[in-house]
Design a protein around this motif. Structure first.
Motif, PDB file in Angstrom:
ATOM      1  N   LEU A 187      14.386 -55.355 -27.205  1.00 44.37           N
ATOM      2  CA  LEU A 187      13.595 -56.399 -26.548  1.00 44.37           C
ATOM      3  C   LEU A 187      12.175 -55.917 -26.250  1.00 44.37           C
ATOM      4  O   LEU A 187      11.216 -56.695 -26.347  1.00 44.37           O
ATOM      5  CB  LEU A 187      14.285 -56.840 -25.266  1.00 44.37           C
ATOM      6  CG  LEU A 187      15.615 -57.588 -25.450  1.00 44.37           C
ATOM      7  CD1 LEU A 187      16.275 -57.862 -24.109  1.00 44.37           C
ATOM      8  CD2 LEU A 187      15.406 -58.884 -26.214  1.00 44.37           C
ATOM      9  N   GLN A 188      12.027 -54.640 -25.907  1.00 40.62           N
ATOM     10  CA  GLN A 188      10.684 -54.088 -25.680  1.00 40.62           C
ATOM     11  C   GLN A 188       9.853 -54.164 -26.948  1.00 40.62           C
ATOM     12  O   GLN A 188       8.660 -54.512 -26.919  1.00 40.62           O
ATOM     13  CB  GLN A 188      10.789 -52.638 -25.204  1.00 40.62           C
ATOM     14  CG  GLN A 188      11.214 -52.482 -23.756  1.00 40.62           C
ATOM     15  CD  GLN A 188      11.362 -51.032 -23.340  1.00 40.62           C
ATOM     16  OE1 GLN A 188      11.391 -50.127 -24.175  1.00 40.62           O
ATOM     17  NE2 GLN A 188      11.448 -50.797 -22.043  1.00 40.62           N
ATOM     18  N   GLU A 189      10.452 -53.837 -28.072  1.00 41.86           N
ATOM     19  CA  GLU A 189       9.725 -53.897 -29.344  1.00 41.86           C
ATOM     20  C   GLU A 189       9.388 -55.337 -29.720  1.00 41.86           C
ATOM     21  O   GLU A 189       8.322 -55.611 -30.268  1.00 41.86           O
ATOM     22  CB  GLU A 189      10.561 -53.247 -30.455  1.00 41.86           C
ATOM     23  CG  GLU A 189      10.698 -51.744 -30.325  1.00 41.86           C
ATOM     24  CD  GLU A 189       9.355 -51.039 -30.393  1.00 41.86           C
ATOM     25  OE1 GLU A 189       8.579 -51.340 -31.322  1.00 41.86           O
ATOM     26  OE2 GLU A 189       9.072 -50.210 -29.511  1.00 41.86           O
ATOM     27  N   LEU A 190      10.294 -56.259 -29.420  1.00 42.03           N
ATOM     28  CA  LEU A 190      10.064 -57.659 -29.786  1.00 42.03           C
ATOM     29  C   LEU A 190       8.918 -58.287 -28.997  1.00 42.03           C
ATOM     30  O   LEU A 190       8.356 -59.294 -29.423  1.00 42.03           O
ATOM     31  CB  LEU A 190      11.346 -58.474 -29.591  1.00 42.03           C
ATOM     32  CG  LEU A 190      12.475 -58.188 -30.586  1.00 42.03           C
ATOM     33  CD1 LEU A 190      13.704 -59.014 -30.254  1.00 42.03           C
ATOM     34  CD2 LEU A 190      12.022 -58.467 -32.015  1.00 42.03           C
ATOM     35  N   PHE A 227      23.761 -59.788 -35.484  1.00 43.17           N
ATOM     36  CA  PHE A 227      22.488 -60.456 -35.224  1.00 43.17           C
ATOM     37  C   PHE A 227      22.328 -60.698 -33.732  1.00 43.17           C
ATOM     38  O   PHE A 227      23.303 -60.718 -32.961  1.00 43.17           O
ATOM     39  CB  PHE A 227      22.427 -61.793 -35.969  1.00 43.17           C
ATOM     40  CG  PHE A 227      23.400 -62.816 -35.445  1.00 43.17           C
ATOM     41  CD1 PHE A 227      23.041 -63.683 -34.412  1.00 43.17           C
ATOM     42  CD2 PHE A 227      24.679 -62.905 -35.961  1.00 43.17           C
ATOM     43  CE1 PHE A 227      23.939 -64.609 -33.908  1.00 43.17           C
ATOM     44  CE2 PHE A 227      25.592 -63.830 -35.468  1.00 43.17           C
ATOM     45  CZ  PHE A 227      25.216 -64.680 -34.433  1.00 43.17           C
ATOM     46  N   LEU A 228      21.082 -60.907 -33.330  1.00 43.02           N
ATOM     47  CA  LEU A 228      20.718 -61.329 -31.984  1.00 43.02           C
ATOM     48  C   LEU A 228      19.798 -62.531 -32.090  1.00 43.02           C
ATOM     49  O   LEU A 228      18.957 -62.590 -32.994  1.00 43.02           O
ATOM     50  CB  LEU A 228      19.959 -60.225 -31.229  1.00 43.02           C
ATOM     51  CG  LEU A 228      20.589 -58.847 -31.041  1.00 43.02           C
ATOM     52  CD1 LEU A 228      19.567 -57.912 -30.389  1.00 43.02           C
ATOM     53  CD2 LEU A 228      21.837 -58.946 -30.195  1.00 43.02           C
ATOM     54  N   VAL A 229      19.908 -63.476 -31.156  1.00 44.49           N
ATOM     55  CA  VAL A 229      18.928 -64.547 -31.012  1.00 44.49           C
ATOM     56  C   VAL A 229      18.243 -64.324 -29.672  1.00 44.49           C
ATOM     57  O   VAL A 229      18.907 -64.242 -28.630  1.00 44.49           O
ATOM     58  CB  VAL A 229      19.573 -65.944 -31.057  1.00 44.49           C
ATOM     59  CG1 VAL A 229      18.502 -67.026 -30.888  1.00 44.49           C
ATOM     60  CG2 VAL A 229      20.325 -66.148 -32.377  1.00 44.49           C
ATOM     61  N   VAL A 230      16.914 -64.207 -29.702  1.00 41.52           N
ATOM     62  CA  VAL A 230      16.145 -63.898 -28.501  1.00 41.52           C
ATOM     63  C   VAL A 230      15.217 -65.062 -28.189  1.00 41.52           C
ATOM     64  O   VAL A 230      14.495 -65.553 -29.059  1.00 41.52           O
ATOM     65  CB  VAL A 230      15.324 -62.600 -28.690  1.00 41.52           C
ATOM     66  CG1 VAL A 230      14.468 -62.324 -27.458  1.00 41.52           C
ATOM     67  CG2 VAL A 230      16.263 -61.430 -28.978  1.00 41.52           C
ATOM     68  N   LEU A 268      17.161 -61.480 -34.986  1.00 33.33           N
ATOM     69  CA  LEU A 268      17.186 -60.119 -35.515  1.00 33.33           C
ATOM     70  C   LEU A 268      18.549 -59.903 -36.158  1.00 33.33           C
ATOM     71  O   LEU A 268      19.579 -59.935 -35.479  1.00 33.33           O
ATOM     72  CB  LEU A 268      16.958 -59.103 -34.406  1.00 33.33           C
ATOM     73  CG  LEU A 268      17.042 -57.627 -34.807  1.00 33.33           C
ATOM     74  CD1 LEU A 268      15.844 -57.259 -35.680  1.00 33.33           C
ATOM     75  CD2 LEU A 268      17.091 -56.732 -33.586  1.00 33.33           C
ATOM     76  N   THR A 269      18.553 -59.675 -37.459  1.00 33.88           N
ATOM     77  CA  THR A 269      19.781 -59.415 -38.205  1.00 33.88           C
ATOM     78  C   THR A 269      19.703 -57.993 -38.738  1.00 33.88           C
ATOM     79  O   THR A 269      18.682 -57.606 -39.318  1.00 33.88           O
ATOM     80  CB  THR A 269      19.938 -60.415 -39.367  1.00 33.88           C
ATOM     81  OG1 THR A 269      19.760 -61.758 -38.879  1.00 33.88           O
ATOM     82  CG2 THR A 269      21.298 -60.290 -40.020  1.00 33.88           C
ATOM     83  N   ALA A 270      20.760 -57.212 -38.548  1.00 35.06           N
ATOM     84  CA  ALA A 270      20.659 -55.792 -38.903  1.00 35.06           C
ATOM     85  C   ALA A 270      22.029 -55.182 -39.150  1.00 35.06           C
ATOM     86  O   ALA A 270      23.061 -55.719 -38.727  1.00 35.06           O
ATOM     87  CB  ALA A 270      19.942 -55.020 -37.786  1.00 35.06           C
TER      88      ALA A 270
END
Length: 297
Positions: free
Chosen positions: A228-231, A154-157, A212-214
Motif C-alpha cells: 500500500l505504501q508503494e501504491l 490479487f488485491l483490489v485497493v 494488483l495481480t501477482a
C-alpha cells in the motif's frame, strides 16, 4: 397525506434520479507488468511474458479486459523438465482464447478450464505444474470476475485500503493447489487439482480502483502495508505512471527476497507452522498492476 398524483411524482423523481446516477460509461484496465526471475539480478522478461518460471498475459476484447499470472512449480527441474514451459503455455492458451472471444467475462474459471484441457489434449507432450490466477473486468457491468487456484492472487485497493482480495489455496504449508500434467502412468504420484476447484469471486469496481495481480514471489516477501505504501506513488492512470509503480513494487520485493535478516510474510508463515525460518524467500516475482479507467478506443 400525499395525494396519489403527488406520490407518483415523488416516485418518478426518485427513479429518474437513481437512473441519472448510473454510470453508463464502459470501463477498462490500464495495466503494466514487471518481474524478476530468481536467478537474475535484473528484471528480465523472457519471450512469452515469462519471468523465470512465472508467466503472465494481458489481453483485451471488446467486452472485457483479461489478465492472468501463473507460477510454474520449480521441482520439475529435478526431473529435467523446464517449469516455465507449463506456466507459459497455459497463459498463452488463455490469452488466445480471450482474443478469439471464446470466453464469458463472468466465468474466468471457464477460461482456465478450457485452457487446461487443451493442454491435456496437446499432441506435443507437455509436463509440469502451475498455480494460476485469472482476472476479468467486464466493461459494461463494471464487475471484476476472478478465478484463483493456489497461492498467486490479487488485491483490489480503493482509497488506500484493500477492499477485496483472493483467498490463498494450500493443501499444507508451501504446497499450493496446482494444475498438473504428469508422465503417463505417474498421474497418481503427482499432486494435481481440478481447474474447477479454483476460488471464484465477483466484485463491483469503481474508476480509480487499483488491482494488483501477482505470483507468490510478491506476497511471500511484501506484506500489505508495504504494498500500500508503494501504491501511494501511483498518482494517475497513464501507462507510464502504472509501469513505474509496478517496477517499484517488483524491485522492492526482489531486494527483500534476498535479505537474510528480514522477517518476511513467508518466514512468519513458516514459524506459524513450527519451522525456524528467517529472511526473505528467493523466488520468481511477477507483478501486474492495473488501474480502472474510462474505456477509450
Amino acid at each position: 397525506m400525499l395525494s396519489v398524483l403527488s406520490y407518483g411524482r415523488l416516485v418518478a423523481r426518485a427513479v429518474i434520479g437513481g437512473l441519472s446516477q448510473t454510470d453508463s460509461r464502459d470501463y477498462s484496465l490500464v495495466t503494466a507488468s514487471c518481474g524478476f526471475g530468481k536467478d537474475f539480478r535484473r528484471g528480465i522478461l523472457k519471450k512469452g511474458m515469462c519471468y523465470g518460471d512465472d508467466a503472465c498475459f494481458i489481453a483485451r476484447h471488446r467486452s472485457a479486459d483479461v489478465l492472468g499470472v501463473a507460477d510454474g512449480v520449480g521441482g520439475w527441474r529435478d526431473y529435467g523438465v523446464d517449469p516455465s514451459q507449463f506456466s507459459g503455455t497455459l497463459m498463452k492458451t488463455c490469452e488466445r482464447l480471450v482474443k478469439e472471444g471464446r470466453f464469458v467475462p463472468s466465468n474466468p474459471v471457464g477460461v482456465l478450464t478450457t485452457s487446461y484441457y487443451e493442454l491435456l489434449q496437446n499432441k506435443v507432450p507437455l509436463l509440469g505444474s502451475s498455480t494460476a490466477c485469472i482476472v476479468v473486468l467486464d466493461r459494461q457491468s463494471h464487475q471484476l470476475h476472478t478465478a484463483n487456484l493456489g497461492d498467486s492472487g490479487f488485491l483490489v485497493v480503493r482509497g488506500g485500503e484493500v477492499v477485496h482480495r483472493s483467498d490463498e489455496q494450500q493443501h499444507y504449508f508451501n504446497t499450493p493447489f496446482q494444475l498438473s500434467i504428469a508422465p503417463p502412468g505417474a498421474e497418481g504420484a503427482v499432486l494435481s487439482d481440478s481447474p474447477e476447484s479454483a476460488d471464484s469471486s465477483s466484485f463491483d469496481v469503481q474508476l480509480g480502483d487499483i488491482i494488483l495481480t501477482a505470483t507468490d514471489g510478491l506476497f511471500d516477501n511484501m506484506p500489505d502495508y508495504m504494498i500500500l505504501q508503494e501504491l501511494k506513488k501511483l498518482k494517475n492512470s497513464n501507462y507510464e505512471s502504472v509501469q513505474q509503480t509496478a517496477r517499484s513494487i517488483a524491485e522492492q520485493a526482489h531486494v527483500l527476497a534476498y535479505d537474510p535478516n528480514y522477517m518476511s510474510p513467508f518466514a512468519q508463515f513458516a514459524c506459524d507452522n513450527g519451522l525456524n525460518v528467517r529472511g526473505g524467500k528467493p523466488d520468481d516475482i511477477t507483478v501486474l498492476l492495473s488501474i480502472v479507467a474510462e474505456y477509450t478506443d
